[in-house]
Enzyme design. Structure first.
Site, PDB file in Angstrom:
ATOM      1  N   TYR A  11       0.832  -1.221   0.000  1.00  0.00           N
ATOM      2  CA  TYR A  11       0.000   0.000   0.000  1.00  0.00           C
ATOM      3  C   TYR A  11       0.863   1.267   0.000  1.00  0.00           C
ATOM      4  CZ  TYR A  11      -3.148   3.487   2.144  1.00  0.00           C
ATOM      5  OH  TYR A  11      -3.854   4.618   2.454  1.00  0.00           O
ATOM      6  N   ASP A  31       9.812  -7.674  -3.121  1.00  0.00           N
ATOM      7  CA  ASP A  31       8.603  -7.994  -2.349  1.00  0.00           C
ATOM      8  C   ASP A  31       8.303  -9.478  -2.501  1.00  0.00           C
ATOM      9  OD1 ASP A  31       5.760  -8.022  -1.474  1.00  0.00           O
ATOM     10  OD2 ASP A  31       5.934  -5.847  -1.578  1.00  0.00           O
ATOM     11  N   SER A 124       6.383   3.452  13.233  1.00  0.00           N
ATOM     12  CA  SER A 124       4.962   3.682  13.467  1.00  0.00           C
ATOM     13  C   SER A 124       4.777   4.452  14.768  1.00  0.00           C
ATOM     14  CB  SER A 124       4.271   2.319  13.584  1.00  0.00           C
ATOM     15  OG  SER A 124       2.976   2.449  14.103  1.00  0.00           O
ATOM     16  N   TYR A 148       3.537  -6.619  17.473  1.00  0.00           N
ATOM     17  CA  TYR A 148       3.848  -5.801  16.292  1.00  0.00           C
ATOM     18  C   TYR A 148       4.623  -4.543  16.702  1.00  0.00           C
ATOM     19  CZ  TYR A 148       3.213  -2.242  12.705  1.00  0.00           C
ATOM     20  OH  TYR A 148       3.441  -1.226  11.808  1.00  0.00           O
ATOM     21  N   LYS A 152       8.683  -3.099  15.936  1.00  0.00           N
ATOM     22  CA  LYS A 152       9.092  -1.773  15.437  1.00  0.00           C
ATOM     23  C   LYS A 152      10.086  -1.128  16.420  1.00  0.00           C
ATOM     24  CE  LYS A 152       6.761  -1.574  11.619  1.00  0.00           C
ATOM     25  NZ  LYS A 152       7.457  -1.606  10.322  1.00  0.00           N
ATOM     26  N   PRO A 293     -10.084  -3.783  22.678  1.00  0.00           N
ATOM     27  CA  PRO A 293      -8.990  -3.854  23.660  1.00  0.00           C
ATOM     28  C   PRO A 293      -7.703  -3.265  23.092  1.00  0.00           C
ATOM     29  CG  PRO A 293     -10.114  -5.974  23.486  1.00  0.00           C
ATOM     30  CD  PRO A 293     -10.675  -5.105  22.400  1.00  0.00           C
TER      31      PRO A 293
HETATM   32  P1  NAD Z   1       1.505  -3.619   3.125  1.00  0.00           P
HETATM   33  O1  NAD Z   1       1.220  -4.944   3.734  1.00  0.00           O
HETATM   34  O2  NAD Z   1       0.571  -3.117   2.088  1.00  0.00           O
HETATM   35  O3  NAD Z   1       2.986  -3.609   2.521  1.00  0.00           O
HETATM   36  C1  NAD Z   1       4.024  -4.389   3.024  1.00  0.00           C
HETATM   37  C2  NAD Z   1       4.647  -5.128   1.850  1.00  0.00           C
HETATM   38  O4  NAD Z   1       5.714  -5.936   2.334  1.00  0.00           O
HETATM   39  C3  NAD Z   1       3.641  -6.047   1.144  1.00  0.00           C
HETATM   40  O5  NAD Z   1       3.699  -5.807  -0.255  1.00  0.00           O
HETATM   41  C4  NAD Z   1       4.138  -7.444   1.496  1.00  0.00           C
HETATM   42  O6  NAD Z   1       3.863  -8.378   0.448  1.00  0.00           O
HETATM   43  C5  NAD Z   1       5.616  -7.208   1.706  1.00  0.00           C
HETATM   44  N1  NAD Z   1       6.267  -8.172   2.600  1.00  0.00           N
HETATM   45  C6  NAD Z   1       5.827  -8.641   3.802  1.00  0.00           C
HETATM   46  N2  NAD Z   1       6.732  -9.479   4.331  1.00  0.00           N
HETATM   47  C7  NAD Z   1       7.780  -9.540   3.471  1.00  0.00           C
HETATM   48  C8  NAD Z   1       9.018 -10.211   3.461  1.00  0.00           C
HETATM   49  N3  NAD Z   1       9.355 -11.045   4.458  1.00  0.00           N
HETATM   50  N4  NAD Z   1       9.851 -10.045   2.402  1.00  0.00           N
HETATM   51  C9  NAD Z   1       9.510  -9.232   1.386  1.00  0.00           C
HETATM   52  N5  NAD Z   1       8.347  -8.552   1.332  1.00  0.00           N
HETATM   53  C10 NAD Z   1       7.491  -8.698   2.370  1.00  0.00           C
HETATM   54  O7  NAD Z   1       1.651  -2.566   4.330  1.00  0.00           O
HETATM   55  P2  NAD Z   1       1.793  -0.979   4.293  1.00  0.00           P
HETATM   56  O8  NAD Z   1       0.595  -0.424   4.928  1.00  0.00           O
HETATM   57  O9  NAD Z   1       2.203  -0.536   2.940  1.00  0.00           O
HETATM   58  O10 NAD Z   1       2.984  -0.820   5.330  1.00  0.00           O
HETATM   59  C11 NAD Z   1       4.320  -0.627   4.937  1.00  0.00           C
HETATM   60  C12 NAD Z   1       5.184  -0.455   6.168  1.00  0.00           C
HETATM   61  O11 NAD Z   1       4.721   0.654   6.918  1.00  0.00           O
HETATM   62  C13 NAD Z   1       5.168  -1.658   7.121  1.00  0.00           C
HETATM   63  O12 NAD Z   1       6.468  -1.840   7.637  1.00  0.00           O
HETATM   64  C14 NAD Z   1       4.220  -1.216   8.220  1.00  0.00           C
HETATM   65  O13 NAD Z   1       4.526  -1.832   9.442  1.00  0.00           O
HETATM   66  C15 NAD Z   1       4.507   0.271   8.273  1.00  0.00           C
HETATM   67  N6  NAD Z   1       3.388   1.056   8.816  1.00  0.00           N
HETATM   68  C16 NAD Z   1       2.149   0.944   8.256  1.00  0.00           C
HETATM   69  C17 NAD Z   1       1.083   1.663   8.796  1.00  0.00           C
HETATM   70  C18 NAD Z   1      -0.311   1.532   8.225  1.00  0.00           C
HETATM   71  O14 NAD Z   1      -1.264   1.848   8.943  1.00  0.00           O
HETATM   72  N7  NAD Z   1      -0.497   1.112   6.986  1.00  0.00           N
HETATM   73  C19 NAD Z   1       1.296   2.508   9.890  1.00  0.00           C
HETATM   74  C20 NAD Z   1       2.586   2.605  10.426  1.00  0.00           C
HETATM   75  C21 NAD Z   1       3.630   1.872   9.873  1.00  0.00           C
HETATM   76  C1  WQD Z   2      -8.668   3.882  14.076  1.00  0.00           C
HETATM   77  C2  WQD Z   2      -9.868   4.215  14.967  1.00  0.00           C
HETATM   78  C3  WQD Z   2     -10.606   2.378  16.317  1.00  0.00           C
HETATM   79  C4  WQD Z   2     -11.933  -0.165  12.993  1.00  0.00           C
HETATM   80  C5  WQD Z   2      -3.471   0.859  13.836  1.00  0.00           C
HETATM   81  C6  WQD Z   2      -2.260   0.228  14.466  1.00  0.00           C
HETATM   82  C7  WQD Z   2      -1.083   1.157  14.384  1.00  0.00           C
HETATM   83  C8  WQD Z   2      -0.855   1.652  12.943  1.00  0.00           C
HETATM   84  C9  WQD Z   2      -2.115   2.163  12.319  1.00  0.00           C
HETATM   85  C10 WQD Z   2       0.769   0.268  11.867  1.00  0.00           C
HETATM   86  C11 WQD Z   2      -9.767   3.652  16.373  1.00  0.00           C
HETATM   87  C12 WQD Z   2     -11.665   2.765  15.316  1.00  0.00           C
HETATM   88  C13 WQD Z   2     -11.420   0.871  13.752  1.00  0.00           C
HETATM   89  C14 WQD Z   2     -13.318  -0.442  13.068  1.00  0.00           C
HETATM   90  C15 WQD Z   2     -13.572   1.383  14.618  1.00  0.00           C
HETATM   91  N1  WQD Z   2      -0.423   0.588  12.079  1.00  0.00           N
HETATM   92  N2  WQD Z   2     -12.231   1.633  14.536  1.00  0.00           N
HETATM   93  N3  WQD Z   2     -14.096   0.343  13.874  1.00  0.00           N
HETATM   94  O1  WQD Z   2      -5.773   1.436  15.898  1.00  0.00           O
HETATM   95  O2  WQD Z   2      -5.184   3.864  15.426  1.00  0.00           O
HETATM   96  O3  WQD Z   2      -3.770   2.066  14.542  1.00  0.00           O
HETATM   97  O4  WQD Z   2      -3.171   1.200  12.481  1.00  0.00           O
HETATM   98  O5  WQD Z   2       1.757   0.668  12.392  1.00  0.00           O
HETATM   99  O6  WQD Z   2       0.007   0.452  14.853  1.00  0.00           O
HETATM  100  O7  WQD Z   2      -2.545  -0.070  15.830  1.00  0.00           O
HETATM  101  O8  WQD Z   2      -5.985   2.403  13.554  1.00  0.00           O
HETATM  102  O9  WQD Z   2      -7.626   2.199  11.733  1.00  0.00           O
HETATM  103  O10 WQD Z   2      -7.435   0.309  13.418  1.00  0.00           O
HETATM  104  O11 WQD Z   2      -8.421   2.481  14.127  1.00  0.00           O
HETATM  105  O12 WQD Z   2     -14.324   2.053  15.325  1.00  0.00           O
HETATM  106  O13 WQD Z   2     -13.836  -1.379  12.439  1.00  0.00           O
HETATM  107  O14 WQD Z   2     -11.034   3.599  14.388  1.00  0.00           O
HETATM  108  O15 WQD Z   2     -11.178   2.012  17.540  1.00  0.00           O
HETATM  109  O16 WQD Z   2     -10.369   4.590  17.240  1.00  0.00           O
HETATM  110  P1  WQD Z   2      -5.234   2.437  14.994  1.00  0.00           P
HETATM  111  P2  WQD Z   2      -7.372   1.770  13.140  1.00  0.00           P
END
Ligand code: NAD
Ligand code: WQD
Length: 337
Positions: A11, A31, A124, A148, A152, A293
């Site tokens: 994404y 990937d 994150s 998770y 990080k 939770p």
């Molecule tokens: P995503 O799952 O869409 O992208 C991650 C990609 O990594 C995927 O294409 C997956 O196929 C690939 N992948 C997973 N394990 C792998 C491995 N062992 N080797 C090679 N490729 C692998 O997720 P995203 O939302 O694009 O997140 C990207 C990064 O950002 C992640 O590290 C995630 O933890 C971090 N992040 C995401 C969010 C969020 O809410 N989307 C928030 C904070 C941090």
């Molecule tokens: C947002 C708000 C929920 C779903 C998570 C990870 C965090 C980061 C981003 C990677 C909250 C509410 C959600 C639903 C709802 N990821 N909600 N109904 O929890 O802030 O963060 O994603 O690093 O580590 O914990 O994001 O989108 O899950 O929730 O009411 O079906 O929406 O309670 O208030 P969150 P979220």
């Protein structure tokens, strides 16, 4: 520059690929497609005018990583690859430690051997744990509330130790808040497998009828309307933040820097639902459900450091996040027939 994006088909990675190509960089995506598909390269090319190189491989496979560095003259790495579902990390912690921690160690070893020392890491806001004060600045104490988040945090410590061991590294730790939305074309976006964990993809699927109803997790928090408040950031703004970080570390004296990527604005669950309905003219049926939770009432960034040091700030508002997410969902529905 030639940039290696681990997890580049995902994404955030696919949006970063577009931004990098549009800025004139070469992009190699590495990937294993665990949570993405290789044909995203076609959509990236449609948007940006050039395709990224797609290499199928796993960051836990050191030999595969060494081959990528041998085959492509890589100048810098943006490390997105990993697993990211909080609930799944509680059920399958070893998978998370293996992919996120061990996989990152393999990548860093391969970079070191190849002599590539510029790295941007996807961290994150989860590393702040439960907020002790708001907005969350980069100096807020760190802790983890689930496996998770712990992965990080461990990688952040690993990067600190690495930077201290060798001042030639140029490492940016980017702490994302809540990335949502999609590219304006609607061609790339977030389409998780199975039931979405996160709010926006759940909302888009309810709006399109793929899911019947949203559960709003709690309406008795100490927030203006009782529902949880988060710092939603448009994924295209987030992608631009990576470009700014790459530029900055290229010119930086410091071996390691940390920046929040957020907007500084908090929006409640009901703000998001109502904005989505208003800008898209669709209904999002919801019910109030018990708190989830581990959730906190409010979480939003102090974005000042990124503004001051990167010259970057988010431009797109919640309405644009909602309209782009909906445009993407409609194209997904067409693609799925
Ligand atoms: P995503 O799952 O869409 O992208 C991650 C990609 O990594 C995927 O294409 C997956 O196929 C690939 N992948 C997973 N394990 C792998 C491995 N062992 N080797 C090679 N490729 C692998 O997720 P995203 O939302 O694009 O997140 C990207 C990064 O950002 C992640 O590290 C995630 O933890 C971090 N992040 C995401 C969010 C969020 O809410 N989307 C928030 C904070 C941090
Ligand atoms: C947002 C708000 C929920 C779903 C998570 C990870 C965090 C980061 C981003 C990677 C909250 C509410 C959600 C639903 C709802 N990821 N909600 N109904 O929890 O802030 O963060 O994603 O690093 O580590 O914990 O994001 O989108 O899950 O929730 O009411 O079906 O929406 O309670 O208030 P969150 P979220």
């Amino acid at each position: 520059m030639n940039i290696l994006l681990t997890g580049g088909a995902g994404y955030i990675g696919s949006h970063a690929a577009v931004a990098l190509i549009e800025a004139g960089h070469g992009v190699v995506c590495f990937d294993n497609f665990a949570n993405s598909k290789p044909d995203v390269a076609v959509q990236v090319e449609q948007i940006a005018g050039a395709a990224p190189v797609m290499v199928e491989g796993d960051i836990r496979d050191r030999a595969a990583l060494d081959r990528v560095f041998a085959d492509h003259a890589i100048d810098a790495v943006i490390h997105f690859a990993g697993l990211k579902a909080v609930g799944e990390s509680v059920a399958l912690p070893l998978d998370y430690y293996e992919s996120n921690v061990w996989g990152t160690a393999c990548l860093l070893q391969a970079m070191k051997q190849a002599g590539v020392r510029k790295l941007v890491f996807s961290s994150s806001a989860t590393v702040y744990g439960a907020p002790q004060y708001l907005p969350l600045d980069e100096a807020h104490p760190r802790s983890a509330t689930n496996p998770y988040g712990r992965t990080k945090l461990i990688v952040e410590h690993m990067l600190e130790d690495l930077a201290a061991s060798d001042p030639d590294w140029r490492i940016a730790i980017l702490r994302y808040f809540n990335p949502v939305g999609a590219h304006a074309s609607g061609l790339i976006g977030e389409d998780p497998n199975g039931l979405p964990n996160n709010l926006m993809p759940f909302v888009t699927r309810v709006a399109s009828g793929r899911l019947p109803q949203l559960s709003v997790f709690g309406d008795d928090y100490e927030t203006a309307d009782g529902t949880g408040v988060r710092d939603y950031i448009h994924v295209v703004d987030l992608a631009q933040g990576h470009l700014a970080a790459l530029d900055r570390i290229g010119a930086d004296e410091r071996a390691l820097s940390v920046w929040n990527l957020g907007t500084g604005n908090g929006h409640s669950v009901l703000d998001l639902v109502r904005t989505f309905e208003a800008v898209n003219g669709v209904a999002v049926p919801y019910k109030i459900a018990p708190r989830r939770p581990g959730d906190v009432a409010s979480c939003y960034a102090g974005p000042e450091l990124a503004r001051a040091e990167l010259g970057w700030e988010a431009q797109r508002d919640l309405a644009e996040m909602c309209s782009s997410a909906w445009a993407f969902e409609k194209l997904v529905a067409i693609r799925n027939g």
